[in-house]
Write an enzyme that holds these catalytic residues in place. Structure first.
Site, short mmCIF file in Angstrom:
data_model
loop_
_atom_site.label_atom_id
_atom_site.label_comp_id
_atom_site.label_asym_id
_atom_site.label_seq_id
_atom_site.Cartn_x
_atom_site.Cartn_y
_atom_site.Cartn_z
N ASP A 149 55.47 39.82 29.57
CA ASP A 149 55.63 39.12 30.72
C ASP A 149 56.61 39.74 31.79
O ASP A 149 57.17 40.87 31.70
CB ASP A 149 56.39 37.63 30.18
CG ASP A 149 55.46 36.63 30.79
OD1 ASP A 149 55.35 36.46 32.08
OD2 ASP A 149 55.31 35.62 30.18
N ASP A 205 50.10 30.39 35.23
CA ASP A 205 49.78 29.63 34.16
C ASP A 205 48.92 28.49 34.31
O ASP A 205 48.95 27.83 35.33
CB ASP A 205 50.97 28.98 33.42
CG ASP A 205 51.84 30.01 32.98
OD1 ASP A 205 51.55 31.32 33.15
OD2 ASP A 205 53.00 29.83 32.27
C1 GLA Z 1 54.77 32.72 31.18
C2 GLA Z 1 53.39 33.26 30.89
C3 GLA Z 1 52.85 31.99 29.82
C4 GLA Z 1 53.92 32.03 28.53
C5 GLA Z 1 55.09 31.60 29.03
C6 GLA Z 1 56.20 31.87 27.91
O1 GLA Z 1 54.77 31.46 31.80
O2 GLA Z 1 52.58 32.98 31.77
O3 GLA Z 1 51.58 32.50 29.30
O4 GLA Z 1 53.66 33.39 27.85
O5 GLA Z 1 55.61 32.60 29.90
O6 GLA Z 1 57.43 31.45 28.26
#
Ligand code: GLA
Length: 356
Positions: A149, A205
């Site tokens: 990430d 997301d």
């Molecule tokens: C981000 C990513 C998600 C998930 C969260 C975990 O928002 O885009 O897919 O992995 O972090 O904290």
């Protein structure tokens, strides 16, 4: 009503180019399950072992879903005396190697999560400044996949620079570890994603504030689908645009109709998205299984030509998507965007399959 029809048509054509430099682990889009949507960071050894068992027993593994990925929340709040990330000892009492062995013994691959900053998105220790150590640790514990990430403080470094650091560190381990990168700032990761990773997120997301989202509808995935439009030529041959996980059977405030969930699955297959499940696979209805284990749709996603489909028509009411397949035929998705039933017409000219 909002639904898709997926069909095959005979024709050839559609060129594609993909400049790939990261040594791809698999040629076709990864298929598996991720813990974030079903469990957020509330993951533990018992649950994950149950998920591994369920992936085998339900038939998911044999349908192609081979990856079991632990998302954010697996790690302890500190590093160990040797500076290594390690699993939270209360929730994972036997540690990550034990879990990896358990998962491998069931014919599955295991994935893990970290971030290029000092902290992950959920506030756990990130890999900033520890890239080599972390890559070596993952390899030593038998990890097969890293989702990386872009959260946390990173001084003046760019995400691209830091993601590249981890990419090199993973390659240096000698273990084939699939590498997924997330970046939300630029929307342009597809331009260079294939140079350093197997797959890259093309947007945010699908469900952002998981615990505060009153309803999850088809709009959640439809927005993410828009973010792969026009990026198809950057993917293929082991490198993938990732519009985020499937929300078929999404376990919280799921207001999608059954047809809308089928539509996401078909559209993810036509764009050659990684098919990563976001439901609790320990408890699936026959109807959910019928979507997720539909052999023909999976075959479209996994087609050996590895050419992501493209949207050839879009208006207020409908969309038409087409994907070139290895055997010379084309897969076509007709997507009715309206609330009511509609008659959709496929003009073979629109998919480049008209007779001269
Ligand atoms: C981000 C990513 C998600 C998930 C969260 C975990 O928002 O885009 O897919 O992995 O972090 O904290």
């Amino acid at each position: 009503m909002r639904k898709t029809i997926i069909a095959l048509a005979i024709a050839t054509g559609i060129g594609f180019t993909a400049k790939a430099q990261y040594k791809a682990v698999t040629k076709t889009p990864p298929m598996g399950w991720m813990s974030w949507f079903p469990f957020i960071d509330k993951i533990d050894e018992q649950k994950i072992m149950e998920v591994a068992d369920a992936m085998v027993k339900s038939g998911l593994r044999d349908a192609g879903y081979k990856l079991l990925q632990l998302d954010d929340g697996w790690m302890a709040a500190e590093r160990d005396a040797e500076g290594r990330q390690y699993a939270n000892t209360t929730r994972f009492p036997h540690g990550m190697k034990y879990l990896a062995d358990y998962v491998h013994a069931r014919g599955l691959k295991i994935g893990i999560y970290s971030s290029n900053g000092m902290k992950t998105c959920a506030g756990y220790p990130g890999s900033y400044g520890h890239e080599e150590k972390d890559a070596q640790t993952y390899a030593a514990r038998g990890i097969d996949y890293l989702k990386y990430d872009a959260c946390g403080e990173k001084e003046k470094h760019t995400d691209r620079e830091l993601h590249t650091r981890m990419s090199k560190a993973l390659q240096a381990t000698g273990r084939p570890i699939m590498f997924e990168i997330c970046i939300f700032s630029s929307g342009a990761t597809h331009l260079w994603g294939a140079e350093i990773a197997d797959m890259w997120r093309t947007g945010g997301d699908i469900v952002k504030f998981i615990e505060r989202t009153p309803e999850v509808t088809y709009k959640n995935w439809y927005n993410n689908l828009q973010q792969v439009v026009g990026k198809e030529n950057y993917a293929g041959n082991g490198h993938w645009n990732d519009p985020d996980n499937l929300i078929v059977d999404y376990p919280r405030n799921n207001k999608q109709t059954y047809e809308e969930q089928k539509a996401q699955f078909s559209l993810w297959a036509i764009v050659s998205a990684p098919l990563i499940l976001g439901n609790d696979v320990r408890d699936m209805s026959a109807a959910t299984k019928a979507i997720l284990m539909n052999k023909e749709i999976i075959a479209v996603d996994q087609d050996a030509a590895t050419k992501p489909g493209t949207r050839v028509l879009s208006d207020d009411k409908r969309e038409i998507w087409v994907k070139q397949l290895k055997d010379g035929s084309k897969a076509v998705v007709l997507f009715n965007k309206e609330d009511t039933d509609a008659t959709l017409t496929l003009n073979f000219k629109d998919i480049g399959a008209a007779k001269k």
